[in-house]
Design a protein around this motif. Structure first.
Motif, PDB file in Angstrom:
ATOM      1  N   SER A 159      -2.068  -0.212  -4.133  1.00  0.00           N
ATOM      2  CA  SER A 159      -1.913  -1.386  -3.419  1.00  0.00           C
ATOM      3  C   SER A 159      -1.426  -2.535  -4.433  1.00  0.00           C
ATOM      4  O   SER A 159      -1.697  -2.451  -5.468  1.00  0.00           O
ATOM      5  N   TYR A 213      -5.933   9.825   0.224  1.00  0.00           N
ATOM      6  CA  TYR A 213      -6.152   8.436   0.594  1.00  0.00           C
ATOM      7  C   TYR A 213      -7.730   8.243   1.297  1.00  0.00           C
ATOM      8  O   TYR A 213      -8.115   7.072   0.831  1.00  0.00           O
ATOM      9  N   TRP A 243       2.330   9.005  -8.963  1.00  0.00           N
ATOM     10  CA  TRP A 243       2.635   7.666  -8.574  1.00  0.00           C
ATOM     11  C   TRP A 243       3.401   7.102  -9.970  1.00  0.00           C
ATOM     12  O   TRP A 243       2.703   7.382 -11.045  1.00  0.00           O
ATOM     13  N   THR A 250      -4.776  14.098   2.298  1.00  0.00           N
ATOM     14  CA  THR A 250      -5.481  13.243   2.775  1.00  0.00           C
ATOM     15  C   THR A 250      -6.332  12.629   1.645  1.00  0.00           C
ATOM     16  O   THR A 250      -7.491  12.012   1.743  1.00  0.00           O
ATOM     17  N   TYR A 285      -2.540   7.373  -7.673  1.00  0.00           N
ATOM     18  CA  TYR A 285      -2.814   8.858  -7.265  1.00  0.00           C
ATOM     19  C   TYR A 285      -1.768   9.660  -7.921  1.00  0.00           C
ATOM     20  O   TYR A 285      -0.895   9.300  -8.767  1.00  0.00           O
ATOM     21  N   TYR A 325       0.876  -1.167   0.014  1.00  0.00           N
ATOM     22  CA  TYR A 325      -0.036   0.149   0.057  1.00  0.00           C
ATOM     23  C   TYR A 325       1.060   1.282   0.080  1.00  0.00           C
ATOM     24  O   TYR A 325       1.945   1.188   0.787  1.00  0.00           O
ATOM     25  N   GLU A 326       0.461   2.279  -0.844  1.00  0.00           N
ATOM     26  CA  GLU A 326       1.194   3.620  -0.561  1.00  0.00           C
ATOM     27  C   GLU A 326       0.236   4.699  -1.115  1.00  0.00           C
ATOM     28  O   GLU A 326      -0.800   4.518  -1.898  1.00  0.00           O
ATOM     29  N   ASP A 327       0.391   5.702  -0.601  1.00  0.00           N
ATOM     30  CA  ASP A 327      -0.499   6.857  -1.015  1.00  0.00           C
ATOM     31  C   ASP A 327       0.837   8.131  -1.261  1.00  0.00           C
ATOM     32  O   ASP A 327       2.065   7.775  -1.099  1.00  0.00           O
ATOM     33  N   ASP A 328       0.400   9.228  -1.433  1.00  0.00           N
ATOM     34  CA  ASP A 328       1.471  10.343  -1.595  1.00  0.00           C
ATOM     35  C   ASP A 328       2.044  10.821  -0.354  1.00  0.00           C
ATOM     36  O   ASP A 328       2.979  11.353  -0.597  1.00  0.00           O
ATOM     37  N   GLY A 388      -5.179   0.900  -8.362  1.00  0.00           N
ATOM     38  CA  GLY A 388      -5.460   2.123  -7.917  1.00  0.00           C
ATOM     39  C   GLY A 388      -4.541   3.073  -8.354  1.00  0.00           C
ATOM     40  O   GLY A 388      -3.831   2.817  -9.399  1.00  0.00           O
ATOM     41  N   GLU A 402      -7.528   7.582  -3.312  1.00  0.00           N
ATOM     42  CA  GLU A 402      -6.170   8.029  -3.893  1.00  0.00           C
ATOM     43  C   GLU A 402      -4.767   7.415  -3.308  1.00  0.00           C
ATOM     44  O   GLU A 402      -4.215   7.796  -2.502  1.00  0.00           O
ATOM     45  N   SER A 403      -4.805   5.953  -3.671  1.00  0.00           N
ATOM     46  CA  SER A 403      -3.636   5.043  -3.358  1.00  0.00           C
ATOM     47  C   SER A 403      -3.679   4.207  -4.055  1.00  0.00           C
ATOM     48  O   SER A 403      -4.426   3.806  -4.989  1.00  0.00           O
TER      49      SER A 403
END
Length: 107
Positions: A17, A10, A43, A8, A40, A1-4, A38, A14-15
């Motif tokens: 996996s 996510y 990415w 907020t 964002y 999992y990751e987001d920026d 997903g 906005e993420s």
């Protein structure tokens, strides 16, 4: 999992996996990196990927997507351009440097 990591976003999906699975048989171990899901802003789907298989003996062969890859004698790959693997004897670990992987495609 990751987001920026800074917004907020996510909270609004906005993420990204990536699912990782593995299976073992007496003949060997298989690790699969499933296609990423997903998105964002910012990415990058193309990036270096490294797998570490801890508690393993030295394998007779390592393959990525069905193709054999070269064994190196050091973590820097001894100048290898493409994917390579090496054995970290101090930690009984097979280290697989898969090179740049398209996470949207998996490996």
């Amino acid at each position: 999992y990751e987001d920026d990591g800074v917004s907020t976003g996510y909270l609004h999906g906005e993420s990204v996996s990536c699912r990782l699975t593995q299976s073992s048989t007496p003949a060997g171990r298989s690790v699969r990196l499933w296609p990423a899901r997903g998105d964002y802003e910012g990415w990058d789907a193309h990036r270096p990927v490294e797998f570490r298989l801890v508690g393993e003996a030295v394998p007779s062969e390592v393959k990525i997507n069905g193709a054999s890859i070269s064994m190196a004698t050091a973590s820097d790959g001894n100048g290898e351009e493409g994917p390579f693997w090496w054995y970290d004897a101090a930690n009984a670990t097979v280290v697989i440097s898969a090179g740049s992987v398209d996470l949207r495609a998996g490996a």
